[in-house]
Scaffold this motif. Structure first.
Motif, PDB file in Angstrom:
ATOM      1  N   PHE A  78     -24.965 -37.085 -61.509  1.00 59.40           N
ATOM      2  CA  PHE A  78     -24.468 -35.721 -61.673  1.00 59.40           C
ATOM      3  C   PHE A  78     -24.853 -35.112 -63.019  1.00 59.40           C
ATOM      4  O   PHE A  78     -24.954 -33.897 -63.139  1.00 59.40           O
ATOM      5  N   GLU A  79     -25.087 -35.948 -64.011  1.00 62.48           N
ATOM      6  CA  GLU A  79     -25.483 -35.458 -65.338  1.00 62.48           C
ATOM      7  C   GLU A  79     -26.998 -35.466 -65.527  1.00 62.48           C
ATOM      8  O   GLU A  79     -27.486 -35.019 -66.562  1.00 62.48           O
ATOM      9  N   PHE A 164     -24.655 -38.236 -47.128  1.00 57.93           N
ATOM     10  CA  PHE A 164     -24.659 -37.424 -48.351  1.00 57.93           C
ATOM     11  C   PHE A 164     -25.380 -36.105 -48.134  1.00 57.93           C
ATOM     12  O   PHE A 164     -24.913 -35.057 -48.585  1.00 57.93           O
ATOM     13  N   ASP A 165     -26.498 -36.126 -47.437  1.00 62.10           N
ATOM     14  CA  ASP A 165     -27.204 -34.882 -47.132  1.00 62.10           C
ATOM     15  C   ASP A 165     -26.297 -33.941 -46.342  1.00 62.10           C
ATOM     16  O   ASP A 165     -26.203 -32.751 -46.648  1.00 62.10           O
ATOM     17  N   THR A 166     -25.633 -34.488 -45.329  1.00 63.96           N
ATOM     18  CA  THR A 166     -24.726 -33.679 -44.504  1.00 63.96           C
ATOM     19  C   THR A 166     -23.584 -33.133 -45.343  1.00 63.96           C
ATOM     20  O   THR A 166     -23.239 -31.947 -45.253  1.00 63.96           O
ATOM     21  N   MET A 167     -22.999 -33.990 -46.169  1.00 61.74           N
ATOM     22  CA  MET A 167     -21.875 -33.582 -47.014  1.00 61.74           C
ATOM     23  C   MET A 167     -22.293 -32.465 -47.974  1.00 61.74           C
ATOM     24  O   MET A 167     -21.624 -31.434 -48.064  1.00 61.74           O
ATOM     25  N   PHE A 168     -23.407 -32.646 -48.671  1.00 61.94           N
ATOM     26  CA  PHE A 168     -23.856 -31.636 -49.631  1.00 61.94           C
ATOM     27  C   PHE A 168     -24.250 -30.335 -48.931  1.00 61.94           C
ATOM     28  O   PHE A 168     -23.985 -29.257 -49.438  1.00 61.94           O
ATOM     29  N   ARG A 169     -24.852 -30.435 -47.763  1.00 55.81           N
ATOM     30  CA  ARG A 169     -25.234 -29.226 -47.009  1.00 55.81           C
ATOM     31  C   ARG A 169     -24.005 -28.506 -46.460  1.00 55.81           C
ATOM     32  O   ARG A 169     -24.019 -27.286 -46.316  1.00 55.81           O
ATOM     33  N   ALA A 181     -34.036 -33.665 -51.983  1.00 53.47           N
ATOM     34  CA  ALA A 181     -34.969 -34.732 -52.363  1.00 53.47           C
ATOM     35  C   ALA A 181     -34.807 -35.086 -53.838  1.00 53.47           C
ATOM     36  O   ALA A 181     -34.872 -36.263 -54.212  1.00 53.47           O
ATOM     37  N   VAL A 182     -34.576 -34.089 -54.692  1.00 54.49           N
ATOM     38  CA  VAL A 182     -34.359 -34.341 -56.122  1.00 54.49           C
ATOM     39  C   VAL A 182     -33.078 -35.141 -56.324  1.00 54.49           C
ATOM     40  O   VAL A 182     -33.047 -36.110 -57.098  1.00 54.49           O
ATOM     41  N   VAL A 183     -32.014 -34.774 -55.605  1.00 58.06           N
ATOM     42  CA  VAL A 183     -30.740 -35.497 -55.726  1.00 58.06           C
ATOM     43  C   VAL A 183     -30.908 -36.927 -55.232  1.00 58.06           C
ATOM     44  O   VAL A 183     -30.480 -37.881 -55.900  1.00 58.06           O
ATOM     45  N   PHE A 187     -30.405 -40.626 -57.186  1.00 56.80           N
ATOM     46  CA  PHE A 187     -29.606 -41.759 -56.719  1.00 56.80           C
ATOM     47  C   PHE A 187     -30.439 -43.035 -56.730  1.00 56.80           C
ATOM     48  O   PHE A 187     -29.969 -44.082 -57.187  1.00 56.80           O
ATOM     49  N   VAL A 188     -31.655 -42.945 -56.259  1.00 61.12           N
ATOM     50  CA  VAL A 188     -32.528 -44.127 -56.219  1.00 61.12           C
ATOM     51  C   VAL A 188     -32.808 -44.623 -57.647  1.00 61.12           C
ATOM     52  O   VAL A 188     -32.745 -45.828 -57.909  1.00 61.12           O
ATOM     53  N   ARG A 189     -33.086 -43.712 -58.571  1.00 57.99           N
ATOM     54  CA  ARG A 189     -33.354 -44.095 -59.979  1.00 57.99           C
ATOM     55  C   ARG A 189     -32.153 -44.782 -60.620  1.00 57.99           C
ATOM     56  O   ARG A 189     -32.303 -45.686 -61.429  1.00 57.99           O
TER      57      ARG A 189
END
Length: 192
Positions: A78-79, A164-169, A181-183, A187-189
């Motif tokens: 988030f940061e 997460f995609d569904t939740m954010f959308r 894709a950026v978010v 998460f992967v990083r």
């Protein structure tokens, strides 16, 4: 000879076997380095909802605790310099410390934060736990996946990312595929 004052009001409390308890005076009750009282979580959330209404956004609450191993990477996402502007376009982001175990950490929580968490989380949901509210305070979505009826916390599997995609959308219908894709990349990083 007079005894020197020790700077506290002393009251003798007799109970059962005649035990004594020293109660410090109000002036001595809090150490000089004590944290100031924390704001009320429900009031703070009301302020965030009002700001969200003015800005045409929703409220994204990230519940976390110091003892939660997955909360640190969640907060890092988030940061993240690439993610934060995306989230801020769509949400008022609220980090809410909850269910801390130590007295020192509990002192850092907003007053009544645990009650706010328990209003949305069910027993066993754990942390991190995310909630998306509309400006009226109605629940739009949370990190509890209906497919498994559990909080997915920090996403690590394809099914977690799908939720997460569904939740954010749900909270931001105009969130682009590129932004998601950026978010996801963040998460992967920050995983593991």
């Amino acid at each position: 000879m007079r005894k020197a004052s020790v700077g506290i009001d002393r009251r003798l409390v007799l109970a059962g076997g005649g035990a004594a308890l020293l109660i410090p005076s109000a002036a001595q009750a809090a150490p000089a380095n004590a944290l100031p009282p924390q704001p009320d979580a429900a009031s703070r959330l009301t302020e965030e909802r009002a700001a969200a209404a003015r800005e045409g956004k929703h409220v994204l609450i990230s519940f976390f605790a110091s003892w939660c191993g997955w909360c640190t990477p969640m907060n890092a996402v988030f940061e993240d310099n690439a993610v934060r502007p995306i989230l801020e376009r769509h949400y008022r982001l609220v980090h809410m410390r909850v269910i801390e175990r130590s007295v020192a950490r509990r002192a850092q929580q907003w007053a009544n934060a645990d009650a706010v968490y328990h209003r949305f989380a069910t027993a066993g949901d754990g942390l991190p736990f995310l909630v998306i509210l509309d400006a009226n305070g109605s629940l739009l979505s949370s990190s509890r996946s209906p497919a498994i009826n559990e909080n997915i916390g920090f996403p690590t599997t394809p099914a977690d990312f799908t939720w997460f995609d569904t939740m954010f959308r749900t909270g931001a219908p105009d969130l682009s595929t590129d932004d998601l894709a950026v978010v996801r990349a963040s998460f992967v990083r920050h995983y593991g």
